[in-house]
Design a protein around this motif. Structure first.
Motif, PDB file in Angstrom:
ATOM      1  N   ASN A   1      34.615  42.803  35.022  1.00 45.15           N
ATOM      2  CA  ASN A   1      36.052  42.951  35.422  1.00 45.15           C
ATOM      3  C   ASN A   1      36.929  43.746  34.200  1.00 45.15           C
ATOM      4  O   ASN A   1      37.675  44.306  34.427  1.00 45.15           O
ATOM      5  CB  ASN A   1      36.677  41.669  36.054  1.00 45.15           C
TER       6      ASN A   1
ATOM      7  N   GLN B   1      38.768  47.041  33.817  1.00 41.57           N
ATOM      8  CA  GLN B   1      40.473  47.067  33.631  1.00 41.57           C
ATOM      9  C   GLN B   1      40.593  47.963  32.527  1.00 41.57           C
ATOM     10  O   GLN B   1      41.408  48.740  32.314  1.00 41.57           O
ATOM     11  CB  GLN B   1      40.869  45.508  33.304  1.00 41.57           C
TER      12      GLN B   1
ATOM     13  N   THR C   1      42.630  51.164  32.271  1.00 41.17           N
ATOM     14  CA  THR C   1      44.085  51.285  31.497  1.00 41.17           C
ATOM     15  C   THR C   1      43.670  52.610  30.301  1.00 41.17           C
ATOM     16  O   THR C   1      44.765  53.486  30.421  1.00 41.17           O
ATOM     17  CB  THR C   1      43.827  50.172  30.436  1.00 41.17           C
TER      18      THR C   1
END
Length: 290
Positions: A269, A273, A277
């Motif tokens: 995860n 992420q 980003t």
């Protein structure tokens, strides 16, 4: 200044693409590992359920078979035979693994017992391939017989009688038999133990047997039947210990797999992420440049 920025932007974009590719490769590796660990968890959970079911049956069989061992102990305790002489060690294990340290437990106990008696004065019989592999390296010269494929399911008295017949037919000489096995203490604990069985000659020479006029055939039959009784009792108890240890081992493996899945999922995860980003940063940077 604008020309410098236009020259730098392609290099920054290329570096960003390389970093994204590396992140995606890492995410794919984590995803594949997650899939593998989840499959392992399913397998260990299934083995735990199977071992739990077999343990309940093995415990019932063990309680019924303990009467055989109790009867033997009564006979030999009342005989008051003198200890000593040549000993035959019968090591009880199994052919299967994934059940903790039960095989090394009986192997260590057997090695200690043989060392105390002297390797030249003792004979060895091994039931189960796992302990056979551990004992043959150091005590192969003492081995008389080895057995496998015994106790795949709950052992029966016929299995014990067959082992006894082959030991008798082998012609090995002994004054007493020492059965080294795993004693079932509880569903989560076991310990190596030794059960002693006297030979025909030792029974004949015991003080309490000399009082009675017992025929040789009867004493021989009693000695053989007592050995079969003892082997049956320890086979069944060893089987119950194996099922208990396997259930505990698979339970521990399932918990470890669950912990690893949680850790890998968090890592996945975070990486995902970070990749998102980075993509947003590239989009915003590109929009600003335009």
């Amino acid at each position: 200044m604008s020309m410098l920025s236009r020259a730098v932007r392609p290099a920054v974009a290329a570096s960003s693409r390389v970093q994204q590719q590396r992140s995606m490769a890492t995410l794919r590796e984590i995803e594949m590992r997650l899939k593998s660990v989840r499959n392992i968890e399913k397998i260990t959970n299934s083995m735990k359920v199977i071992a739990s079911t077999k343990l309940a049956k093995a415990q019932r069989a063990m309680q019924a078979a303990k009467t055989y061992g109790i009867a033997n102990n009564e006979v030999f305790n009342n005989a008051e035979a003198t200890e000593g002489g040549k000993k035959l060690f019968i090591v009880i294990s199994s052919d299967k693994g994934l059940c903790g340290g039960i095989h090394s437990s009986v192997s260590k106990a057997a090695r200690r017992a043989i060392a105390e008696e002297g390797s030249n004065e003792s004979s060895l019989v091994v039931i189960g391939d796992k302990s056979k592999g551990q004992l043959m390296r150091a005590h192969g010269k003492n081995a008389v017989l080895t057995f496998n494929q015994i106790g795949k399911d709950i052992p029966t008295f016929a299995d014990a009688a067959e082992v006894t017949d082959l030991i008798v037919q082998s012609g090995v000489k002994y004054d007493s038999v020492h059965l080294v096995y795993n004693k079932f203490v509880s569903a989560i604990a076991y310990e190596a133990a030794v059960m002693e069985v006297l030979s025909e000659e030792t029974l004949k020479n015991s003080p309490n047997f000399k009082v009675y006029e017992v025929e040789d055939d009867a004493t021989r039959d009693l000695a053989e039947f007592s050995l079969a009784n003892a082997i049956f009792a320890v086979l069944v108890e060893g089987h119950a210990t194996e099922m208990s240890s396997r259930r505990n081992a698979m339970d521990g493996a399932s918990k470890n797999a669950a912990d690893m899945i949680t850790s890998l999922q968090m890592k996945y995860n975070r990486g995902r992420q970070a990749a998102i980003t980075n993509e947003l940063v590239d989009i915003i940077t590109g929009a600003s440049a335009l």
